[in-house]
Write an enzyme that holds these catalytic residues in place. Sequence first.
Site, PDB file in Angstrom:
ATOM      1  N   ASP A  35      -3.622 -14.466   6.913  1.00 13.12           N
ATOM      2  CA  ASP A  35      -4.573 -13.363   6.755  1.00 13.12           C
ATOM      3  C   ASP A  35      -5.859 -13.702   7.488  1.00 13.12           C
ATOM      4  O   ASP A  35      -6.137 -14.873   7.750  1.00 13.12           O
ATOM      5  CB  ASP A  35      -4.866 -13.101   5.263  1.00 13.12           C
ATOM      6  CG  ASP A  35      -5.295 -11.661   5.008  1.00 13.12           C
ATOM      7  OD1 ASP A  35      -6.290 -11.213   5.608  1.00 13.12           O
ATOM      8  OD2 ASP A  35      -4.627 -10.982   4.216  1.00 13.12           O
ATOM      9  N   VAL A  79      -3.434  -1.681   8.482  1.00  6.67           N
ATOM     10  CA  VAL A  79      -4.442  -0.802   7.872  1.00  6.67           C
ATOM     11  C   VAL A  79      -3.795  -0.167   6.640  1.00  6.67           C
ATOM     12  O   VAL A  79      -2.745   0.467   6.751  1.00  6.67           O
ATOM     13  CB  VAL A  79      -4.863   0.302   8.877  1.00  6.67           C
ATOM     14  CG1 VAL A  79      -5.814   1.284   8.220  1.00  6.67           C
ATOM     15  CG2 VAL A  79      -5.480  -0.326  10.117  1.00  6.67           C
ATOM     16  N   SER A 116       5.774   2.500   2.649  1.00  4.72           N
ATOM     17  CA  SER A 116       5.002   3.158   1.590  1.00  4.72           C
ATOM     18  C   SER A 116       5.643   4.472   1.194  1.00  4.72           C
ATOM     19  O   SER A 116       6.337   5.121   2.002  1.00  4.72           O
ATOM     20  CB  SER A 116       3.579   3.417   2.096  1.00  4.72           C
ATOM     21  OG  SER A 116       2.894   4.307   1.239  1.00  4.72           O
ATOM     22  N   ASN A 117       5.352   4.882  -0.036  1.00  6.46           N
ATOM     23  CA  ASN A 117       5.776   6.217  -0.488  1.00  6.46           C
ATOM     24  C   ASN A 117       5.207   7.304   0.424  1.00  6.46           C
ATOM     25  O   ASN A 117       5.752   8.405   0.483  1.00  6.46           O
ATOM     26  CB  ASN A 117       5.356   6.411  -1.942  1.00  6.46           C
ATOM     27  CG  ASN A 117       3.857   6.610  -2.127  1.00  6.46           C
ATOM     28  OD1 ASN A 117       3.371   7.728  -2.076  1.00  6.46           O
ATOM     29  ND2 ASN A 117       3.114   5.521  -2.337  1.00  6.46           N
ATOM     30  N   HIS A 118       4.137   7.002   1.165  1.00 13.86           N
ATOM     31  CA  HIS A 118       3.526   8.024   2.021  1.00 13.86           C
ATOM     32  C   HIS A 118       4.370   8.334   3.264  1.00 13.86           C
ATOM     33  O   HIS A 118       4.051   9.265   3.999  1.00 13.86           O
ATOM     34  CB  HIS A 118       2.099   7.621   2.366  1.00 13.86           C
ATOM     35  CG  HIS A 118       1.244   7.570   1.136  1.00 13.86           C
ATOM     36  ND1 HIS A 118       0.867   8.695   0.451  1.00 13.86           N
ATOM     37  CD2 HIS A 118       0.789   6.507   0.409  1.00 13.86           C
ATOM     38  CE1 HIS A 118       0.183   8.341  -0.631  1.00 13.86           C
ATOM     39  NE2 HIS A 118       0.125   7.027  -0.679  1.00 13.86           N
ATOM     40  N   TYR A 141      -1.358   7.452   8.386  1.00  9.70           N
ATOM     41  CA  TYR A 141      -0.900   6.237   7.708  1.00  9.70           C
ATOM     42  C   TYR A 141       0.596   6.332   7.400  1.00  9.70           C
ATOM     43  O   TYR A 141       1.369   5.395   7.669  1.00  9.70           O
ATOM     44  CB  TYR A 141      -1.722   6.055   6.424  1.00  9.70           C
ATOM     45  CG  TYR A 141      -1.223   4.984   5.494  1.00  9.70           C
ATOM     46  CD1 TYR A 141      -1.411   3.640   5.792  1.00  9.70           C
ATOM     47  CD2 TYR A 141      -0.563   5.325   4.311  1.00  9.70           C
ATOM     48  CE1 TYR A 141      -0.949   2.657   4.934  1.00  9.70           C
ATOM     49  CE2 TYR A 141      -0.110   4.352   3.451  1.00  9.70           C
ATOM     50  CZ  TYR A 141      -0.299   3.017   3.756  1.00  9.70           C
ATOM     51  OH  TYR A 141       0.163   2.054   2.912  1.00  9.70           O
ATOM     52  N   LYS A 145       3.951   4.231   8.796  1.00 10.63           N
ATOM     53  CA  LYS A 145       5.020   3.618   8.003  1.00 10.63           C
ATOM     54  C   LYS A 145       6.399   4.089   8.484  1.00 10.63           C
ATOM     55  O   LYS A 145       7.346   3.296   8.536  1.00 10.63           O
ATOM     56  CB  LYS A 145       4.826   3.931   6.515  1.00 10.63           C
ATOM     57  CG  LYS A 145       3.590   3.281   5.908  1.00 10.63           C
ATOM     58  CD  LYS A 145       3.608   1.766   6.062  1.00 10.63           C
ATOM     59  CE  LYS A 145       2.465   1.077   5.337  1.00 10.63           C
ATOM     60  NZ  LYS A 145       2.400  -0.370   5.634  1.00 10.63           N
ATOM     61  N   ARG A 179      -0.797  10.391 -11.845  1.00  5.67           N
ATOM     62  CA  ARG A 179       0.173  10.158 -10.750  1.00  5.67           C
ATOM     63  C   ARG A 179       0.856   8.804 -10.896  1.00  5.67           C
ATOM     64  O   ARG A 179       2.056   8.664 -10.660  1.00  5.67           O
ATOM     65  CB  ARG A 179      -0.537  10.285  -9.404  1.00  5.67           C
ATOM     66  CG  ARG A 179       0.374  10.052  -8.211  1.00  5.67           C
ATOM     67  CD  ARG A 179      -0.302  10.416  -6.895  1.00  5.67           C
ATOM     68  NE  ARG A 179       0.559  10.082  -5.776  1.00  5.67           N
ATOM     69  CZ  ARG A 179       0.574   8.902  -5.165  1.00  5.67           C
ATOM     70  NH1 ARG A 179      -0.239   7.929  -5.556  1.00  5.67           N
ATOM     71  NH2 ARG A 179       1.400   8.683  -4.163  1.00  5.67           N
TER      72      ARG A 179
HETATM   73  C1  15L Z   1      -0.373   3.281  -0.371  1.00  2.00           C
HETATM   74  O1  15L Z   1       0.475   3.151   0.504  1.00  2.00           O
HETATM   75  C2  15L Z   1      -1.751   2.740  -0.228  1.00  2.00           C
HETATM   76  O2  15L Z   1      -1.809   1.575   0.578  1.00  2.00           O
HETATM   77  C3  15L Z   1      -2.376   2.462  -1.574  1.00  2.00           C
HETATM   78  O3  15L Z   1      -3.752   2.222  -1.407  1.00  2.00           O
HETATM   79  C4  15L Z   1      -2.166   3.615  -2.556  1.00  2.00           C
HETATM   80  O4  15L Z   1      -2.810   4.766  -2.087  1.00  2.00           O
HETATM   81  C5  15L Z   1      -0.685   3.886  -2.699  1.00  2.00           C
HETATM   82  O5  15L Z   1      -0.080   4.087  -1.443  1.00  2.00           O
HETATM   83  C6  15L Z   1      -0.410   5.101  -3.591  1.00  2.00           C
HETATM   84  O6  15L Z   1       0.268   6.044  -3.165  1.00  2.00           O
HETATM   85  O7  15L Z   1      -0.878   5.112  -4.735  1.00  2.00           O
END
Ligand code: 15L
Length: 275
Positions: A35, A79, A116-118, A141, A145, A179
């Site tokens: 890191d 990020v 990520s879920n995103h 973001y 992913k 959530r």
């Molecule tokens: C993520 O991917 C983010 O990095 C984190 O900060 C949260 O926002 C998380 O998702 C989330 O969906 O709660």
Amino acid sequence: VSQRPLVLVTGSSGSVGRALVAGLPGAGWSVRGLDLVAPVGGQPDTAPEAGLVLGDSFDRALLDEALAGCVAVVHLAAVPHEAPVAEIAASHVTGLTAVLDATLRAGIDRFVFASSNHAVGFTPRQERVGTGTRPRPDSYYGVGKVAGEALCSLYSDQHGLRTAALRIGSFQPRPLTRRHLSTWLSPGDLVRAVDACLRHPALSCATLYGISANTRGWWDLAPGRALGYEPQDDAEDFAAEILASTPEPAADDPEHACLGGAFVAAGLPTPEERA
Ligand code: 15L
């Protein structure tokens, strides 16, 4: 010297990284962190040959040094929130590619990618969303992913790298919002999920959701279970307290319509950032 297999965790000083540095040794792994900065409060004492390499997780020479002796990579460095698209591309595409290339140079055949879920955040809320649905990122973001998952797929197909894209929900010591009752990933379940990805003998190119066994969960846990990830925690244990202390969402609030929550509406770059 410890005989435990050594794993490199990039981004080891972030919240997910710190939890893995603390938790993976209990599952039988030695952990080396990489890191830019040291973790607040210092590095947990793990194993003798582990430790922390300080510097840029995307630097070729530093990666070659940090990967020496490792059997697997858990790649978290990126990020971690919405940002202008050039910044997202630099870490989620160019940076990730540098880490994947270094992994191949080191002769390492296993790679866990913190997705990520995103990546599917614009999917309308519903029960048990699988990993086979179309990517529906809710932000640059999330696009980063999705691109990262595509790079894992490419390196798996082209080079035989064993990859796992772990679509992390909301990693928190405990759920804090409504959530989170659906999206929470507990520290213990994080370690269990990564351990399963590191261990599964037939891992090829997997995608799984990194969430706990939440009663109100929106994602299908079957792909993770197929890899040996058995979540033990459930955000429902905190439901009464959270429901009593947080307001009922408005019916027309976009934040509550999609899996990604606030990401669907927030963080859009300004025209200057787009230029
Ligand atoms: C993520 O991917 C983010 O990095 C984190 O900060 C949260 O926002 C998380 O998702 C989330 O969906 O709660």
